[in-house]
Design a protein around this motif. Structure first.
Motif, PDB file in Angstrom:
ATOM      1  N   SER A   4      13.264  -9.174   3.669  1.00 56.49           N
ATOM      2  CA  SER A   4      13.634 -10.126   2.655  1.00 56.49           C
ATOM      3  C   SER A   4      12.328  -9.858   1.863  1.00 56.49           C
ATOM      4  O   SER A   4      12.384 -10.125   0.491  1.00 56.49           O
ATOM      5  N   LEU A   5      11.265  -9.567   2.522  1.00 58.77           N
ATOM      6  CA  LEU A   5       9.790  -9.384   1.562  1.00 58.77           C
ATOM      7  C   LEU A   5       9.957  -8.260   0.667  1.00 58.77           C
ATOM      8  O   LEU A   5       9.541  -8.384  -0.655  1.00 58.77           O
ATOM      9  N   THR A   6      10.662  -6.989   1.014  1.00 59.79           N
ATOM     10  CA  THR A   6      10.902  -6.002   0.341  1.00 59.79           C
ATOM     11  C   THR A   6      11.522  -6.389  -1.024  1.00 59.79           C
ATOM     12  O   THR A   6      11.217  -5.914  -1.987  1.00 59.79           O
ATOM     13  N   GLN A   7      12.850  -7.045  -0.658  1.00 60.52           N
ATOM     14  CA  GLN A   7      13.525  -7.377  -2.080  1.00 60.52           C
ATOM     15  C   GLN A   7      13.012  -8.315  -2.789  1.00 60.52           C
ATOM     16  O   GLN A   7      13.011  -8.119  -4.059  1.00 60.52           O
ATOM     17  N   GLY A   8      12.148  -9.174  -2.446  1.00 62.05           N
ATOM     18  CA  GLY A   8      11.576 -10.027  -3.211  1.00 62.05           C
ATOM     19  C   GLY A   8      10.309  -9.440  -4.160  1.00 62.05           C
ATOM     20  O   GLY A   8      10.183  -9.392  -5.281  1.00 62.05           O
ATOM     21  N   LEU A   9       9.561  -8.439  -3.343  1.00 61.44           N
ATOM     22  CA  LEU A   9       8.610  -7.597  -3.960  1.00 61.44           C
ATOM     23  C   LEU A   9       9.216  -6.584  -5.014  1.00 61.44           C
ATOM     24  O   LEU A   9       8.758  -6.625  -6.221  1.00 61.44           O
ATOM     25  N   LEU A  10      10.437  -6.157  -4.722  1.00 64.97           N
ATOM     26  CA  LEU A  10      11.064  -5.217  -5.595  1.00 64.97           C
ATOM     27  C   LEU A  10      11.478  -5.904  -7.101  1.00 64.97           C
ATOM     28  O   LEU A  10      10.974  -5.274  -8.125  1.00 64.97           O
TER      29      LEU A  10
ATOM     30  N   VAL B 254       1.371  -3.534 -11.172  1.00 71.66           N
ATOM     31  CA  VAL B 254       2.596  -2.718 -10.913  1.00 71.66           C
ATOM     32  C   VAL B 254       2.474  -1.691 -10.073  1.00 71.66           C
ATOM     33  O   VAL B 254       3.086  -1.398  -8.898  1.00 71.66           O
ATOM     34  N   LYS B 255       1.481  -0.727 -10.146  1.00 73.68           N
ATOM     35  CA  LYS B 255       1.099   0.338  -9.425  1.00 73.68           C
ATOM     36  C   LYS B 255       0.759   0.037  -7.903  1.00 73.68           C
ATOM     37  O   LYS B 255       1.380   0.510  -6.853  1.00 73.68           O
ATOM     38  N   ARG B 256       0.096  -1.140  -7.668  1.00 74.81           N
ATOM     39  CA  ARG B 256      -0.123  -1.691  -6.289  1.00 74.81           C
ATOM     40  C   ARG B 256       1.081  -2.053  -5.793  1.00 74.81           C
ATOM     41  O   ARG B 256       1.396  -1.877  -4.630  1.00 74.81           O
TER      42      ARG B 256
ATOM     43  N   ILE C  81       2.877  -1.039  -2.004  1.00 77.13           N
ATOM     44  CA  ILE C  81       3.309  -1.863  -1.119  1.00 77.13           C
ATOM     45  C   ILE C  81       4.697  -1.512  -0.720  1.00 77.13           C
ATOM     46  O   ILE C  81       5.136  -1.537   0.348  1.00 77.13           O
ATOM     47  N   GLU C  82       5.309  -1.563  -1.752  1.00 76.77           N
ATOM     48  CA  GLU C  82       7.101  -1.309  -1.632  1.00 76.77           C
ATOM     49  C   GLU C  82       7.459  -0.240  -0.955  1.00 76.77           C
ATOM     50  O   GLU C  82       8.340  -0.124  -0.326  1.00 76.77           O
ATOM     51  N   SER C  83       6.646   0.768  -1.162  1.00 74.52           N
ATOM     52  CA  SER C  83       6.860   2.068  -0.522  1.00 74.52           C
ATOM     53  C   SER C  83       6.636   1.908   1.050  1.00 74.52           C
ATOM     54  O   SER C  83       7.000   2.863   1.953  1.00 74.52           O
ATOM     55  N   LEU C  84       5.752   1.130   1.236  1.00 72.88           N
ATOM     56  CA  LEU C  84       5.061   0.990   2.866  1.00 72.88           C
ATOM     57  C   LEU C  84       6.031   0.102   3.599  1.00 72.88           C
ATOM     58  O   LEU C  84       6.229   0.307   4.886  1.00 72.88           O
ATOM     59  N   LEU C  85       6.455  -0.885   3.223  1.00 78.22           N
ATOM     60  CA  LEU C  85       7.355  -2.104   3.578  1.00 78.22           C
ATOM     61  C   LEU C  85       8.426  -1.312   4.618  1.00 78.22           C
ATOM     62  O   LEU C  85       8.761  -1.781   5.733  1.00 78.22           O
TER      63      LEU C  85
ATOM     64  N   GLU D  12       0.643  -2.670  17.245  1.00 75.13           N
ATOM     65  CA  GLU D  12       0.938  -1.380  17.104  1.00 75.13           C
ATOM     66  C   GLU D  12       1.560  -1.015  15.658  1.00 75.13           C
ATOM     67  O   GLU D  12       1.216   0.056  15.209  1.00 75.13           O
ATOM     68  N   ILE D  13       2.378  -1.728  15.160  1.00 74.39           N
ATOM     69  CA  ILE D  13       3.007  -1.720  14.184  1.00 74.39           C
ATOM     70  C   ILE D  13       2.235  -1.973  12.815  1.00 74.39           C
ATOM     71  O   ILE D  13       2.217  -1.662  11.637  1.00 74.39           O
ATOM     72  N   LEU D  14       1.523  -2.838  13.042  1.00 73.41           N
ATOM     73  CA  LEU D  14       0.377  -3.451  11.861  1.00 73.41           C
ATOM     74  C   LEU D  14      -0.474  -2.577  11.500  1.00 73.41           C
ATOM     75  O   LEU D  14      -0.978  -2.667  10.411  1.00 73.41           O
ATOM     76  N   THR D  15      -0.767  -1.643  12.180  1.00 69.43           N
ATOM     77  CA  THR D  15      -1.549  -0.607  12.040  1.00 69.43           C
ATOM     78  C   THR D  15      -1.098   0.511  10.795  1.00 69.43           C
ATOM     79  O   THR D  15      -2.093   1.007  10.108  1.00 69.43           O
ATOM     80  N   LEU D  16       0.219   0.238  10.461  1.00 65.79           N
ATOM     81  CA  LEU D  16       0.526   0.803   9.174  1.00 65.79           C
ATOM     82  C   LEU D  16      -0.226   0.383   7.966  1.00 65.79           C
ATOM     83  O   LEU D  16      -0.171   1.109   6.983  1.00 65.79           O
ATOM     84  N   LEU D  17      -0.530  -0.755   8.076  1.00 71.04           N
ATOM     85  CA  LEU D  17      -1.094  -1.499   6.869  1.00 71.04           C
ATOM     86  C   LEU D  17      -2.292  -1.111   6.614  1.00 71.04           C
ATOM     87  O   LEU D  17      -2.889  -1.133   5.548  1.00 71.04           O
ATOM     88  N   ASP D  18      -3.329  -0.651   7.739  1.00 72.18           N
ATOM     89  CA  ASP D  18      -4.569  -0.275   7.567  1.00 72.18           C
ATOM     90  C   ASP D  18      -5.077   0.989   7.763  1.00 72.18           C
ATOM     91  O   ASP D  18      -6.174   1.529   7.605  1.00 72.18           O
ATOM     92  N   GLY D  19      -3.976   1.790   8.080  1.00 76.05           N
ATOM     93  CA  GLY D  19      -3.988   3.373   8.396  1.00 76.05           C
ATOM     94  C   GLY D  19      -4.599   3.728   9.688  1.00 76.05           C
ATOM     95  O   GLY D  19      -5.153   4.683   9.795  1.00 76.05           O
TER      96      GLY D  19
END
Length: 358
Positions: free
Chosen positions: A45-51, A78-80, A84-88, A107-114
């Motif tokens: 749902s965040l992805t839809q809103g962000l889009l 817009v670039k940022r 984020i949109e590609s990561l979600l 385990e999965i939140l590490t996606l956000l900080d690499g």
């Protein structure tokens, strides 16, 4: 209003929306850390809103009357957002896997900080036979030791049992009102009710676990079809959108996962194990705080009715006299919130809410 003033107001609206999105993302990150879980429907749902926000901000980069400096700043935003949109979606996919096997959010939140230094060890139930053999090689079983009998708290069956008549009542109502109302949104909640009745348990609390949320879902369906503003909005929608009577596979999958998570949450009630009521209440409060309202393009009066049902469930959880009902109502709060995120995550359902807005 002068053209310059109009452009200024338009930019302010876009920046305010951007700030709202930022606040939502920050709340999402903090609440998932606190809860220890990531809800994939909330991510979607965040992805839809962000889009939609990104597209709206993107329009401002080519607006006439906006100075080049402002356009450059908006382009960076817009670039940022695109990054984020590609990561979600990746986060959502991992969250769905984690939801299925109960993996902690860390385990999965590490996606956000690499961070790649995450333990990849599997719980015993996920190990292969050789792994289990290696792990258990030093364990010497006692002579004559009997295997522990695992009591199944619940099971899912193919055909629902309409024990309280709720499914039949709601389905008849859908059929009756489909002649003058668009019924996909009520059907979503009826299918959630139907899915709830596909679970069985021999527990003495089975009735409460199914009937209580079932009546809440039935109340939502009745409200949409017979009360203002839902009834009028669905009637108006039927005049400009073809009738739709069935959920697609993606929408149904979200319903199934939401109900599955609900039953996982009430499993200790069904088995009679110790109930951590305060933990459940905190989870429900955090879930309610994260309730999905969607963007400014959506009809908020419909969403508000769902929010009111969530709030009522939370109040019942806090005031119930016995711990079992406190846990059940806590999980109902989470169930309704998750189903609302599912609606916002699905393009067709979200589009309906947008078309409802005058």
């Amino acid at each position: 209003m002068t053209e310059e003033a109009r452009i200024s107001d338009d930019l302010i609206d876009r920046i305010l929306l951007m700030q709202t999105l930022n606040s939502t993302l920050v709340h999402f990150l903090l609440s998932t850390q606190v809860d220890g879980t990531v809800d994939p429907d909330r991510v979607d749902s965040l992805t839809q809103g962000l889009l939609r926000t990104r597209r709206w901000m993107e329009e401002a980069t080519t607006m006439k009357g906006v100075n080049p400096s402002t356009q450059n700043i908006i382009s960076l935003i817009v670039k940022r957002l695109s990054q984020i949109e590609s990561l979600l979606p990746k986060l959502s996919a991992k969250a769905k896997e984690a939801e299925a096997r109960g993996t902690p959010a860390q385990e999965i939140l590490t996606l956000l900080d690499g961070d790649s230094k995450v333990s990849t060890s599997k719980p015993p139930s996920m190990r292969t036979a050789p792994e289990n053999a290696a792990a258990d090689s030093k364990v010497i079983p006692l002579v004559g030791e009997e295997a522990e009998v695992v009591v199944e708290p619940y099971r899912k069956v193919e055909v629902e049992n309409d024990e309280w008549g709720l499914i039949g009542q709601m389905q008849r109502m859908i059929t009756q009102y489909s002649k003058r109302c668009h019924v996909l949104l009520p059907t979503f909640w009826v299918d959630a009710l139907r899915e709830l009745h596909r679970y069985r348990s021999d527990s003495a609390y089975y009735g409460d676990v199914v009937e209580i949320p079932g009546r809440v879902l039935a109340t939502i369906v009745k409200g949409l079809l017979t009360e203002a503003p839902g009834a009028r909005l669905l009637q108006d929608l039927s005049k400009k959108r073809p009738q739709e009577n069935h959920l697609n596979s993606s929408e149904m999958e979200r319903v199934e996962r939401a109900v599955s998570v609900y039953f996982s949450g009430v499993s200790n009630v069904l088995t009679g194990k110790e109930l951590k009521v305060e933990d459940k209440l905190n989870e429900a409060r955090n879930s309610f705080d994260a309730f999905g309202w969607g963007g400014p393009e959506l009809e908020k009066r419909i969403i508000k009715r769902i929010n009111q049902q969530c709030e009522e469930a939370l109040q019942n959880a806090e005031s119930a006299s016995d711990p079992q009902r406190q846990v059940i109502y806590s999980e109902i709060t989470k169930l309704l919130t998750k189903l609302q995120h599912a609606i916002l995550a699905e393009p067709r359902l979200r589009e309906i809410l947008a078309q409802m807005k005058p």
